[in-house]
Design an enzyme around this catalytic site. Structure first.
Site, PDB file in Angstrom:
ATOM      1  N   GLY A 124      29.279  45.693  -8.323  1.00 14.52           N
ATOM      2  CA  GLY A 124      29.562  44.903  -9.527  1.00 14.52           C
ATOM      3  C   GLY A 124      28.298  44.436 -10.233  1.00 14.52           C
ATOM      4  O   GLY A 124      28.348  43.535 -11.071  1.00 14.52           O
ATOM      5  N   TRP A 139      28.216  44.246 -14.140  1.00 10.96           N
ATOM      6  CA  TRP A 139      28.852  43.056 -14.735  1.00 10.96           C
ATOM      7  C   TRP A 139      27.797  41.956 -14.899  1.00 10.96           C
ATOM      8  O   TRP A 139      27.659  41.350 -15.969  1.00 10.96           O
ATOM      9  CB  TRP A 139      29.983  42.602 -13.814  1.00 10.96           C
ATOM     10  CG  TRP A 139      31.007  41.719 -14.440  1.00 10.96           C
ATOM     11  CD1 TRP A 139      31.047  41.279 -15.744  1.00 10.96           C
ATOM     12  CD2 TRP A 139      32.164  41.165 -13.799  1.00 10.96           C
ATOM     13  NE1 TRP A 139      32.146  40.485 -15.941  1.00 10.96           N
ATOM     14  CE2 TRP A 139      32.849  40.407 -14.763  1.00 10.96           C
ATOM     15  CE3 TRP A 139      32.680  41.244 -12.506  1.00 10.96           C
ATOM     16  CZ2 TRP A 139      34.035  39.724 -14.459  1.00 10.96           C
ATOM     17  CZ3 TRP A 139      33.861  40.570 -12.208  1.00 10.96           C
ATOM     18  CH2 TRP A 139      34.527  39.820 -13.180  1.00 10.96           C
ATOM     19  N   HIS A 160      17.587  47.192  -6.033  1.00  9.54           N
ATOM     20  CA  HIS A 160      18.497  47.460  -4.901  1.00  9.54           C
ATOM     21  C   HIS A 160      17.769  47.320  -3.563  1.00  9.54           C
ATOM     22  O   HIS A 160      18.360  47.590  -2.523  1.00  9.54           O
ATOM     23  CB  HIS A 160      19.071  48.878  -4.991  1.00  9.54           C
ATOM     24  CG  HIS A 160      20.142  49.033  -6.038  1.00  9.54           C
ATOM     25  ND1 HIS A 160      21.159  48.135  -6.215  1.00  9.54           N
ATOM     26  CD2 HIS A 160      20.368  50.021  -6.959  1.00  9.54           C
ATOM     27  CE1 HIS A 160      21.958  48.542  -7.194  1.00  9.54           C
ATOM     28  NE2 HIS A 160      21.497  49.675  -7.664  1.00  9.54           N
ATOM     29  N   ARG A 201      30.323  42.881  -2.420  1.00  8.78           N
ATOM     30  CA  ARG A 201      31.727  43.230  -2.637  1.00  8.78           C
ATOM     31  C   ARG A 201      32.307  43.721  -1.316  1.00  8.78           C
ATOM     32  O   ARG A 201      31.559  44.204  -0.452  1.00  8.78           O
ATOM     33  CB  ARG A 201      31.723  44.369  -3.669  1.00  8.78           C
ATOM     34  CG  ARG A 201      33.045  44.814  -4.165  1.00  8.78           C
ATOM     35  CD  ARG A 201      32.871  45.923  -5.196  1.00  8.78           C
ATOM     36  NE  ARG A 201      34.112  46.156  -5.883  1.00  8.78           N
ATOM     37  CZ  ARG A 201      34.321  47.145  -6.751  1.00  8.78           C
ATOM     38  NH1 ARG A 201      33.335  47.976  -7.050  1.00  8.78           N
ATOM     39  NH2 ARG A 201      35.494  47.291  -7.332  1.00  8.78           N
ATOM     40  N   SER A 215      33.912  52.970  -4.733  1.00  9.83           N
ATOM     41  CA  SER A 215      33.222  53.002  -6.025  1.00  9.83           C
ATOM     42  C   SER A 215      32.008  53.921  -5.968  1.00  9.83           C
ATOM     43  O   SER A 215      31.759  54.708  -6.889  1.00  9.83           O
ATOM     44  CB  SER A 215      32.805  51.567  -6.400  1.00  9.83           C
ATOM     45  OG  SER A 215      32.214  51.541  -7.657  1.00  9.83           O
TER      46      SER A 215
HETATM   47  P1  A3P Z   1      34.840  50.506  -9.648  1.00 12.44           P
HETATM   48  O1  A3P Z   1      34.153  51.813  -9.387  1.00 12.44           O
HETATM   49  O2  A3P Z   1      35.586  49.994  -8.458  1.00 12.44           O
HETATM   50  O3  A3P Z   1      35.667  50.498 -10.865  1.00 12.44           O
HETATM   51  P2  A3P Z   1      27.697  48.552 -10.044  1.00 12.44           P
HETATM   52  O4  A3P Z   1      27.653  47.910 -11.361  1.00 12.44           O
HETATM   53  O5  A3P Z   1      27.050  47.737  -8.952  1.00 12.44           O
HETATM   54  O6  A3P Z   1      27.212  49.941 -10.103  1.00 12.44           O
HETATM   55  O7  A3P Z   1      29.234  48.571  -9.610  1.00 12.44           O
HETATM   56  C1  A3P Z   1      30.140  49.343 -10.347  1.00 12.44           C
HETATM   57  C2  A3P Z   1      31.512  48.726 -10.238  1.00 12.44           C
HETATM   58  O8  A3P Z   1      31.563  47.566 -11.085  1.00 12.44           O
HETATM   59  C3  A3P Z   1      32.563  49.683 -10.742  1.00 12.44           C
HETATM   60  O9  A3P Z   1      33.698  49.413  -9.924  1.00 12.44           O
HETATM   61  C4  A3P Z   1      32.771  49.232 -12.167  1.00 12.44           C
HETATM   62  O10 A3P Z   1      34.003  49.589 -12.722  1.00 12.44           O
HETATM   63  C5  A3P Z   1      32.631  47.715 -12.027  1.00 12.44           C
HETATM   64  N1  A3P Z   1      32.231  47.071 -13.287  1.00 12.44           N
HETATM   65  C6  A3P Z   1      31.310  47.487 -14.185  1.00 12.44           C
HETATM   66  N2  A3P Z   1      31.249  46.645 -15.222  1.00 12.44           N
HETATM   67  C7  A3P Z   1      32.155  45.675 -15.002  1.00 12.44           C
HETATM   68  C8  A3P Z   1      32.581  44.527 -15.736  1.00 12.44           C
HETATM   69  N3  A3P Z   1      32.066  44.223 -16.926  1.00 12.44           N
HETATM   70  N4  A3P Z   1      33.545  43.756 -15.202  1.00 12.44           N
HETATM   71  C9  A3P Z   1      34.089  44.041 -14.008  1.00 12.44           C
HETATM   72  N5  A3P Z   1      33.745  45.122 -13.273  1.00 12.44           N
HETATM   73  C10 A3P Z   1      32.782  45.939 -13.746  1.00 12.44           C
END
Ligand code: A3P
Length: 316
Positions: free
Chosen positions: A65, A68, A128, A150, A158
């Site tokens: 996440g 986000w 990371h 997470r 994911s």
């Molecule tokens: P999913 O693959 O389960 O949908 P990271 O950003 O660490 O690479 O993680 C990616 C995950 O965060 C993905 O999960 C993605 O959909 C989710 N994600 C990306 N932007 C987001 C947002 N604005 N709000 C909530 N989840 C988000």
């Protein structure tokens, strides 16, 4: 130790244990697995980066996440981020990756000693690398660290989707789910072992809560208003009105970001992956669509064993 060229890091990398991780090589440096194209930059950053007291670091393992928060933190830190006028919102023109660039890929991959003096304060970085491999000044200065994690089951699902998207556009076969799962459970995973990565930041956040703010994706999904308010306080930018919190959350919402032109069509210059792949379903419990009971049991058991006595769990 300050190093002016990459040769030292490439020599060191050549001596490290190496394994295949799907179609990439992972190198074990300081107890964690790293992708070859991340590692020299991470090593150079560890040797040469000097933190400032007002820097903000977003840290995470992969697919927890981070994107986000790559949107939320710059929006909180931007004095205009909570105002009504959306026309100058940087997210309209920039993928969140650009607003909180990667220390190892965005700066130290191309140059082991980049000139960062042009960066306005407060500087926002993400990484990371595990806690142990952070540049020393990040640990010792007054800069702030935000960590997001997470449920490992959703993290794994994911990352499996993301890895397949990375190669999918080139028409290759996906990584068999079972093989990827076994590798994750064995700790062989970019930025893995996952549980050790989480524990490193968790333990430090307990010792120094004013330094490291520990967040869970599931808490953000459950109570985004409450979580973002606490985050803003930690960053020293508390909200004055409820509408400001709502504004930040709306600007950074998955639905909005997913549908912005810049995120639908651009390419991430550091990984070569299409920007759209950073936004997928964004739900809690997607593992239910992929795991057998046995897979769930094994990973939950591993998580319980690894986190035992730490005070950390994911609520199952
Ligand atoms: P999913 O693959 O389960 O949908 P990271 O950003 O660490 O690479 O993680 C990616 C995950 O965060 C993905 O999960 C993605 O959909 C989710 N994600 C990306 N932007 C987001 C947002 N604005 N709000 C909530 N989840 C988000």
């Amino acid at each position: 130790m300050e190093c002016g060229d990459f040769s030292t890091f490439y020599t060191l990398m050549g001596q490290l244990p190496k394994v295949k991780w799907f179609r990439s090589d992972l190198y074990n440096w300081e107890g964690f697995w790293h992708l070859g194209h991340h590692l020299p930059g991470a090593m150079a950053a560890k040797s040469n980066f000097q933190a400032k007291d007002d820097d903000v670091f977003l840290t995470s393992s992969i697919k927890t996440g981070t994107t986000w928060l790559k949107a939320i933190i710059p929006t909180i830190m931007n004095p205009k981020g909570r105002k009504d006028d959306d026309s100058d919102d940087p997210l309209l023109k920039h993928h969140p990756n650009e607003l909180m660039p990667s220390l190892e890929l965005g700066f130290y991959k191309a140059n082991p000693n980049p000139d960062l003096s042009h960066m306005p304060s407060p500087r926002l970085f993400r990484t990371h690398v595990p806690y142990t491999s952070l540049p020393e000044s990040v640990k010792t200065s007054a800069c702030k660290i935000v960590y997001i994690t997470r449920d490992p089951k959703d993290t794994f699902v994911s990352s499996w989707h993301f890895l397949n998207a990375l190669i999918g556009d080139r028409g290759k076969d996906p990584w068999p789910f079972k093989d990827a799962y076994e590798s994750f459970c064995n700790g062989v995973h970019a930025a893995g072992p996952f549980h050790d990565h989480v524990l490193g930041y968790w333990r430090e956040s307990i010792k120094r809560p004013e330094k490291i703010y520990f967040m869970r994706y599931e808490d953000m999904k459950k109570d985004p208003m409450g979580e973002v308010k606490k985050l803003a306080c930690f960053l020293g930018r508390p909200f004055e009105k409820e509408e400001e919190v709502q504004k930040v959350l709306w600007r950074c919402s998955l639905d909005r970001l997913k549908n912005l032109e810049v995120n639908q069509h651009g390419i991430d210059p550091w990984l070569g992956v299409e920007n759209k792949h950073y936004f997928r379903r964004g739900i809690v419990g997607d593992w239910k669509n992929h795991f057998t009971d046995e897979m769930k049991g094994k990973l939950d058991q591993l998580t319980a064993m690894k986190f035992e006595g730490s005070g950390l769990d994911f609520g199952y």
